[in-house]
Design a protein around this motif. Structure first.
Motif, PDB file in Angstrom:
ATOM      1  N   LEU A  12      -1.411   3.330   7.119  1.00  0.00           N
ATOM      2  CA  LEU A  12      -1.526   2.783   5.767  1.00  0.00           C
ATOM      3  C   LEU A  12      -0.295   3.100   4.924  1.00  0.00           C
ATOM      4  N   SER A  13       0.323   4.265   5.161  1.00  0.00           N
ATOM      5  CA  SER A  13       1.546   4.599   4.422  1.00  0.00           C
ATOM      6  C   SER A  13       2.687   3.672   4.818  1.00  0.00           C
ATOM      7  N   SER A  14       2.745   3.270   6.087  1.00  0.00           N
ATOM      8  CA  SER A  14       3.767   2.314   6.519  1.00  0.00           C
ATOM      9  C   SER A  14       3.535   0.957   5.855  1.00  0.00           C
ATOM     10  N   MET A  15       2.280   0.555   5.770  1.00  0.00           N
ATOM     11  CA  MET A  15       1.956  -0.691   5.069  1.00  0.00           C
ATOM     12  C   MET A  15       2.335  -0.593   3.590  1.00  0.00           C
ATOM     13  N   SER A  16       2.111   0.576   3.009  1.00  0.00           N
ATOM     14  CA  SER A  16       2.460   0.794   1.608  1.00  0.00           C
ATOM     15  C   SER A  16       3.962   0.672   1.402  1.00  0.00           C
ATOM     16  N   ARG A  17       4.728   1.250   2.306  1.00  0.00           N
ATOM     17  CA  ARG A  17       6.183   1.182   2.203  1.00  0.00           C
ATOM     18  C   ARG A  17       6.654  -0.272   2.264  1.00  0.00           C
ATOM     19  N   GLN A  18       6.028  -1.069   3.136  1.00  0.00           N
ATOM     20  CA  GLN A  18       6.382  -2.483   3.229  1.00  0.00           C
ATOM     21  C   GLN A  18       6.074  -3.209   1.924  1.00  0.00           C
ATOM     22  N   MET A  19       4.941  -2.891   1.304  1.00  0.00           N
ATOM     23  CA  MET A  19       4.585  -3.546   0.039  1.00  0.00           C
ATOM     24  C   MET A  19       5.566  -3.180  -1.081  1.00  0.00           C
ATOM     25  N   ILE A  20       6.056  -1.945  -1.099  1.00  0.00           N
ATOM     26  CA  ILE A  20       7.079  -1.570  -2.074  1.00  0.00           C
ATOM     27  C   ILE A  20       8.334  -2.396  -1.833  1.00  0.00           C
ATOM     28  N   HIS A  21       8.723  -2.545  -0.584  1.00  0.00           N
ATOM     29  CA  HIS A  21       9.895  -3.346  -0.229  1.00  0.00           C
ATOM     30  C   HIS A  21       9.738  -4.791  -0.698  1.00  0.00           C
ATOM     31  N   LEU A  22       8.509  -5.302  -0.661  1.00  0.00           N
ATOM     32  CA  LEU A  22       8.249  -6.692  -1.033  1.00  0.00           C
ATOM     33  C   LEU A  22       7.911  -6.858  -2.511  1.00  0.00           C
ATOM     34  N   GLY A  23       8.086  -5.785  -3.286  1.00  0.00           N
ATOM     35  CA  GLY A  23       7.854  -5.893  -4.731  1.00  0.00           C
ATOM     36  C   GLY A  23       6.399  -5.910  -5.120  1.00  0.00           C
ATOM     37  N   ARG A  24       5.542  -5.255  -4.325  1.00  0.00           N
ATOM     38  CA  ARG A  24       4.108  -5.200  -4.631  1.00  0.00           C
ATOM     39  C   ARG A  24       3.658  -3.741  -4.769  1.00  0.00           C
ATOM     40  N   PRO A  25       4.197  -2.987  -5.759  1.00  0.00           N
ATOM     41  CA  PRO A  25       3.844  -1.568  -5.863  1.00  0.00           C
ATOM     42  C   PRO A  25       2.372  -1.330  -6.166  1.00  0.00           C
ATOM     43  N   ASP A  26       1.705  -2.294  -6.830  1.00  0.00           N
ATOM     44  CA  ASP A  26       0.274  -2.128  -7.084  1.00  0.00           C
ATOM     45  C   ASP A  26      -0.508  -2.136  -5.776  1.00  0.00           C
ATOM     46  N   ASP A  27      -0.146  -3.032  -4.859  1.00  0.00           N
ATOM     47  CA  ASP A  27      -0.778  -3.035  -3.535  1.00  0.00           C
ATOM     48  C   ASP A  27      -0.441  -1.749  -2.784  1.00  0.00           C
ATOM     49  N   ALA A  28       0.812  -1.310  -2.894  1.00  0.00           N
ATOM     50  CA  ALA A  28       1.239  -0.079  -2.221  1.00  0.00           C
ATOM     51  C   ALA A  28       0.401   1.105  -2.681  1.00  0.00           C
ATOM     52  N   LEU A  29       0.137   1.181  -3.979  1.00  0.00           N
ATOM     53  CA  LEU A  29      -0.648   2.292  -4.511  1.00  0.00           C
ATOM     54  C   LEU A  29      -2.081   2.246  -4.005  1.00  0.00           C
ATOM     55  N   GLU A  30      -2.664   1.051  -3.938  1.00  0.00           N
ATOM     56  CA  GLU A  30      -4.030   0.912  -3.410  1.00  0.00           C
ATOM     57  C   GLU A  30      -4.093   1.411  -1.963  1.00  0.00           C
ATOM     58  N   LEU A  31      -3.107   1.052  -1.170  1.00  0.00           N
ATOM     59  CA  LEU A  31      -3.090   1.453   0.236  1.00  0.00           C
ATOM     60  C   LEU A  31      -2.934   2.969   0.368  1.00  0.00           C
ATOM     61  N   ILE A  32      -2.065   3.558  -0.449  1.00  0.00           N
ATOM     62  CA  ILE A  32      -1.861   5.005  -0.384  1.00  0.00           C
ATOM     63  C   ILE A  32      -3.116   5.750  -0.832  1.00  0.00           C
ATOM     64  N   HIS A  33      -3.764   5.278  -1.881  1.00  0.00           N
ATOM     65  CA  HIS A  33      -4.997   5.938  -2.326  1.00  0.00           C
ATOM     66  C   HIS A  33      -6.084   5.833  -1.260  1.00  0.00           C
ATOM     67  N   LEU A  34      -6.143   4.713  -0.574  1.00  0.00           N
ATOM     68  CA  LEU A  34      -7.091   4.567   0.537  1.00  0.00           C
ATOM     69  C   LEU A  34      -6.772   5.561   1.647  1.00  0.00           C
ATOM     70  N   ALA A  35      -5.473   5.713   1.946  1.00  0.00           N
ATOM     71  CA  ALA A  35      -5.050   6.666   2.973  1.00  0.00           C
ATOM     72  C   ALA A  35      -5.416   8.095   2.573  1.00  0.00           C
ATOM     73  N   GLN A  36      -5.173   8.441   1.308  1.00  0.00           N
ATOM     74  CA  GLN A  36      -5.479   9.795   0.840  1.00  0.00           C
ATOM     75  C   GLN A  36      -6.979  10.063   0.869  1.00  0.00           C
ATOM     76  N   TYR A  37      -7.748   9.096   0.435  1.00  0.00           N
ATOM     77  CA  TYR A  37      -9.206   9.264   0.421  1.00  0.00           C
ATOM     78  C   TYR A  37      -9.744   9.428   1.841  1.00  0.00           C
ATOM     79  N   GLY A  38      -9.214   8.641   2.763  1.00  0.00           N
ATOM     80  CA  GLY A  38      -9.743   8.660   4.124  1.00  0.00           C
ATOM     81  C   GLY A  38      -9.360   9.874   4.936  1.00  0.00           C
ATOM     82  N   SER A  39      -8.303  10.588   4.528  1.00  0.00           N
ATOM     83  CA  SER A  39      -7.842  11.716   5.348  1.00  0.00           C
ATOM     84  C   SER A  39      -7.782  13.025   4.566  1.00  0.00           C
ATOM     85  N   ARG A  40      -8.418  13.055   3.401  1.00  0.00           N
ATOM     86  CA  ARG A  40      -8.271  14.215   2.515  1.00  0.00           C
ATOM     87  C   ARG A  40      -8.796  15.504   3.146  1.00  0.00           C
TER      88      ARG A  40
END
Length: 491
Positions: free
Chosen positions: A279-307
């Motif tokens: 999910l962090s790799s997907m987040s990095r791709q979304m930042i590259h594509l100018g979608r930081p809001d999507d990137a943040l959603e993906l990172i929060h999902l990653a953090q929640y799932g592996s906390r």
């Protein structure tokens, strides 16, 4: 007709006003767009594509080009504007790809994950040779991406239980793979990861895809439960790496598809920390594509799932990516908080008494400095080229460059951080220092097959020319660029 990408039917054409609008705002000439289309087509293996200014004019006049040109145009404009520009946004007729090959909303079941991994990796290997790689794919963003990924943590109803390693069921299922063979698969994956860090994604991508396809073949054979889980883990790591390499060479829809399939495989393996990394790799791709809001959603999902199961090193990496997302959203307070959390959590990694999985070992002290410096650098751009945030980035970036120079193995990261130092100095109004770092980055880039590195160097040089075009050092830099990283057409 096929070589030029024409549609074959031009009756009742009307000017394509949508494409024309994006084209005018891009600042490209018709010849420049034609050259970029040809270069990207060659990267995809579509050597039959040969576009010129007259063909671009026909597209603007309303001609619909054949695939893969609409997808190529979508990627080029997306990269130019830092946001997802779909085929529909460009006013081009979109093909209707089948859900099995294009959608990210896939069934979360083991057998279908294996089937889709096998189908996609086989298509990648076969279609790349014929020049149509990625032509049936489209990037997903927003709810159409985030909502399917949220099902990563939802138990699959009615899924058959996987036998435990010591279950009597294991003895009834004659597995073909021995323990040494499984260990060889794992060590091969580690070797591919090392090659990627040192050489970039362009050199070994097909080898990784081929290995992934072999693993999916093994998953279709009867195996003990423990072996099946390990094979799914290997498949998840290989699919993530195939996605990362695809991202590195500019195949964005292909990269996203591999990331999604990797997350499915990680779920089947029961490996939530690995899922968070994907999910962090997907987040990095979304930042590259100018979608930081999507990137943040993906990172929060990653953090929640592996906390409750990720190591401090993995959690520190997730905080660093959270900071990158906040920075690109223009939220300095939350950026600084996430940077501090990344630093504090990384300090705990030194006292962690369990070995980290190989996929997170890349997140070294150098990488921590690099990510946090890029967060402040990104914040400087969002804040209107703020020298204040650039000054926060500079010492962190300098330390990252020093550590990567000593490392010697992560050449792509070294090049990216040299570019980062160049951009920071340009933000601070120090063009001489900026051109020096950009020149060093070009020297390293020649050793790395990474379109991502090359594009960032070109953009940095463009910025230097725009702001300081008369400076002798900038003139010398543009001449070096023409020699070291020429366009494909000049080779």
């Amino acid at each position: 007709m096929g070589g030029n990408g024409g549609s074959g039917t031009n009756a009742d054409k009307r000017p394509n006003e949508l494409l024309g609008s994006w084209f005018v705002r891009s600042g490209w000439s018709k010849g420049e767009l034609a050259r970029q289309v040809n270069r990207r087509a060659r990267q995809l293996g579509a050597n039959h594509i040969s576009t010129d200014t007259s063909r671009v004019r026909r597209w603007l006049d309303g001609e619909n080009p054949r695939e893969p040109i609409p997808r190529i145009l979508s990627e080029l404009f997306s990269e130019r504007f830092g946001c997802v520009v779909s085929i529909e946004d460009l006013g081009l007729r979109a093909a209707r790809p089948s859900p099995s090959t294009s959608s990210v909303d896939l069934p979360w079941t083991g057998p279908q994950t294996v089937a889709l991994l096998g189908e996609f990796s086989r298509s990648d290997l076969m279609l790349a040779r014929r020049g149509f790689l990625g032509s049936s794919l489209a990037l997903s963003a927003g709810p159409s991406l985030i909502e399917p990924m949220q099902r990563w943590l939802v138990p699959t109803p009615g899924a058959p239980a996987v036998p435990e390693p010591d279950s009597p069921l294991d003895s009834r299922r004659p597995g073909r793979l021995s323990k040494p063979e499984l260990e060889l698969l794992e060590s091969t994956t580690r070797m591919f990861r090392q090659w990627d860090a040192q050489c970039g994604g362009g050199l070994r991508r097909k080898a990784v895809v081929g290995q992934l396809h072999e693993v999916t073949d093994l998953l279709q054979e009867p195996q003990p439960g423990a072996t099946t889980r390990k094979l799914f883990k290997v498949a998840a790591e290989l699919a993530e790496l195939a996605g990362w390499m695809s991202y590195d060479v500019g195949l964005q829809p292909t990269a996203q598809k591999y990331f999604v399939l990797a997350l499915h495989a990680a779920k089947e393996a029961g490996d939530r920390p690995l899922g968070s990394y994907i999910l962090s790799s997907m987040s990095r791709q979304m930042i590259h594509l100018g979608r930081p809001d999507d990137a943040l959603e993906l990172i929060h999902l990653a953090q929640y799932g592996s906390r409750d199961c990720a190591s401090p090193r993995t959690q520190a990496m997730l905080y660093a990516m959270e900071a990158r997302a906040y920075a690109n959203m223009g939220q300095p307070g939350r950026t600084k908080r996430a940077v501090r959390m990344a630093e504090d959590t990384f300090a705990d990694a030194e006292e962690w008494d369990e070995p980290d999985p190989d996929w997170i070992r890349f997140f070294s002290e150098a990488e921590l400095y690099a990510e946090n410096s890029h967060s402040f650098r990104d914040l400087a751009y969002v804040a209107g080229r703020s020298p204040t945030y650039a000054s926060l980035a500079e010492p962190l970036m300098r330390r990252a460059v020093e550590l990567f120079a000593k490392d010697g193995e992560h050449q792509r990261s070294y090049a990216l951080n040299l570019i980062g130092m160049a951009t920071v100095h340009l933000l601070q109004g120090e063009p001489e220092a900026g051109t020096e770092y950009a020149s060093r980055a070009m020297t390293v880039a020649k050793k790395v097959r990474s379109e991502r590195v090359n594009n960032r160097i070109r953009k940095t040089v463009d910025t230097a020319v725009r702001d300081h075009g008369d400076l002798a050092a900038v003139v010398d830099l543009t001449e070096q660029l023409a020699v070291d990283l020429p366009d494909a057409e000049a080779v």
